[in-house]
Design an enzyme around this catalytic site. Structure first.
Site, short mmCIF file in Angstrom:
data_model
loop_
_atom_site.label_atom_id
_atom_site.label_comp_id
_atom_site.label_asym_id
_atom_site.label_seq_id
_atom_site.Cartn_x
_atom_site.Cartn_y
_atom_site.Cartn_z
N HIS A 1 47.13 -34.47 42.81
CA HIS A 1 47.53 -34.20 41.49
C HIS A 1 49.08 -33.55 41.31
CE1 HIS A 1 46.49 -30.00 41.17
NE2 HIS A 1 45.57 -30.06 42.18
N ASP B 1 49.09 -25.99 45.75
CA ASP B 1 47.94 -26.90 44.97
C ASP B 1 48.74 -27.65 43.90
OD1 ASP B 1 45.91 -27.55 43.71
OD2 ASP B 1 45.22 -25.55 43.18
N GLU C 1 45.48 -32.07 36.25
CA GLU C 1 44.27 -31.95 37.01
C GLU C 1 43.63 -30.61 36.65
OE1 GLU C 1 41.77 -30.59 40.63
OE2 GLU C 1 43.72 -29.72 39.67
N GLU C 2 44.63 -29.61 36.81
CA GLU C 2 44.29 -28.27 36.62
C GLU C 2 43.74 -27.72 35.15
OE1 GLU C 2 44.17 -26.30 38.82
OE2 GLU C 2 45.73 -26.78 40.41
N ASP D 1 43.68 -32.69 48.31
CA ASP D 1 43.98 -31.57 47.61
C ASP D 1 43.95 -30.36 48.56
OD1 ASP D 1 44.22 -29.65 45.46
OD2 ASP D 1 42.95 -30.98 43.98
N HIS E 1 46.15 -20.87 43.80
CA HIS E 1 46.18 -20.41 42.27
C HIS E 1 46.73 -19.15 42.24
CE1 HIS E 1 43.55 -23.46 39.96
NE2 HIS E 1 43.99 -23.98 41.06
ZN LIG Z 1 44.28 -28.73 43.16
#
Ligand SMILES: [Zn+2]
Length: 347
Positions: A64, A177, A207-208, A230, A318
């Site tokens: 992603h 990410d 995606e998130e 990922d 994150h």
């Molecule tokens: Zn991810």
């Protein structure tokens, strides 16, 4: 370009979920020399295609392109910007971060402001400051001034972190990410020899916020097998119990057996493990993480697509900056290539 340079470019690019255009353009440029065909679908997924034999299976590799971030929600009379979160972010890591607001006019630098510790009461010091009590300061003195600068409700905001090399094989940066998955995808396509399978390399959007790009990409492509590239939580840091997050840095890619959205198809898991063992690539098995990946949506496409995830162990995902090992990335690339070469034996 070397892997580390590709990762640096992708990590520094800004692409909060729903605003992936800059990353999409970069992915197009990076993938084009290594595929037979490249296209962008209606919502912005980037699809590179390496054609295989007609009757051979089709594999969709997905990484992603979007990152977590913030979005302008309101501007106070005094010119301070209040925001909402895009994707899963812990409020505690927001305070004092440098950010960039992507306005229609130009990117604007800002800082997430807060009360200085000198004037905090004791009980205030112990509490995390919530999103709704935080604001971004761009140095404007009024709402009108922010408007003149170009700020509008809905403008995406990303963390302003520059890529850096840390230890021997480790790097620190923004949005690993899943820009590291994107970098791996480019390298997989560059190094992959002609194989029987048709390979779709897909940079997915959003995606998130709910695995949205992968949903429509898989519908278009009708793959026979889906593989998400990922990141996963590397828990080998002080304060984390092994049972909470057993995956470690430099121990090879993590193969998800099950997460909240997917129980990896046994044939796909077999394909990964056999490929790793044949090629002597280290790997880790993982289960029980509350998140999920694009593979979950790919697997539920049409009449079903056996799918799995290969994850790069990454610390502090994150949050504004993450840390990972380039050796793990190389092993992930090699494992994905070894598995893609063997697909015909399993499907
Ligand atoms: Zn991810």
């Amino acid at each position: 370009m070397k892997l580390v340079d590709i990762l640096e470019k992708l990590s520094n690019a800004r692409g909060v979920a729903g605003r992936e255009e800059a990353v999409g353009a970069l992915m197009k440029e990076l993938l084009t020399p290594h595929v037979d065909e490249i296209r962008e679908d209606k919502l912005g997924n980037i699809i590179g295609i390496k054609a295989g034999k007609k009757e051979a299976p089709k594999v969709m590799l997905a990484a992603h392109m979007d990152e977590i971030g913030l979005m302008v929600k309101n501007v106070t009379k005094g010119g301070f910007i209040q925001f909402t979160k895009i994707g899963g972010i812990d409020d505690r890591i927001l305070i004092a971060q440098n950010v960039i607001i992507e306005t229609a006019k130009r990117p604007i630098a800002g800082v997430i402001g807060s009360k200085p510790p000198h004037i905090l009461k004791d009980e205030e010091k112990k509490k995390a400051i919530e999103e709704r009590d935080l604001f971004i300061d761009i140095g404007a003195s009024s709402k009108e001034e922010t408007k003149e600068m170009g700020v509008r409700v809905g403008d995406p905001i990303s963390f302003d972190i520059k890529f850096a090399k840390a230890g021997e094989d480790t790097v620190i940066g923004k949005a690993f990410d899943d820009r590291v998955g994107c970098a791996a995808l480019v390298e997989i396509m560059r190094k992959l020899p002609q194989v029987d399978a048709t390979v779709y390399a897909v940079g997915t959007i959003q995606e998130e916020v709910g695995l949205r790009g992968a949903t429509i990409a898989a519908f278009q492509l009708c793959p026979d097998i889906g593989i998400a590239l990922d990141v996963t939580v590397a828990g080998d840091v002080p304060g984390v119990k092994e049972v909470e997050a057993p995956i470690k840095l430099r121990k090879g890619p993590s193969l998800t057996v099950a997460d909240r959205g997917l129980i990896t198809h046994p044939k796909v898991l077999r394909l990964f493990i056999d490929a790793a063992e044949e090629s002597k690539i280290p790997y880790q098995l993982e289960t029980g993480l509350p998140g999920s990946t694009d593979a979950a949506r790919i697997s539920l496409t049409r009449e079903g697509v056996p799918s799995g995830t290969i994850s790069i162990p990454t610390r502090y995902i994150h949050s504004p900056a993450a840390l990972l090992s380039l050796t793990d990335v190389e092993n992930t690339i090699n494992l994905a290539i070894a598995a893609t070469k063997n697909i015909r034996k399993y499907f």
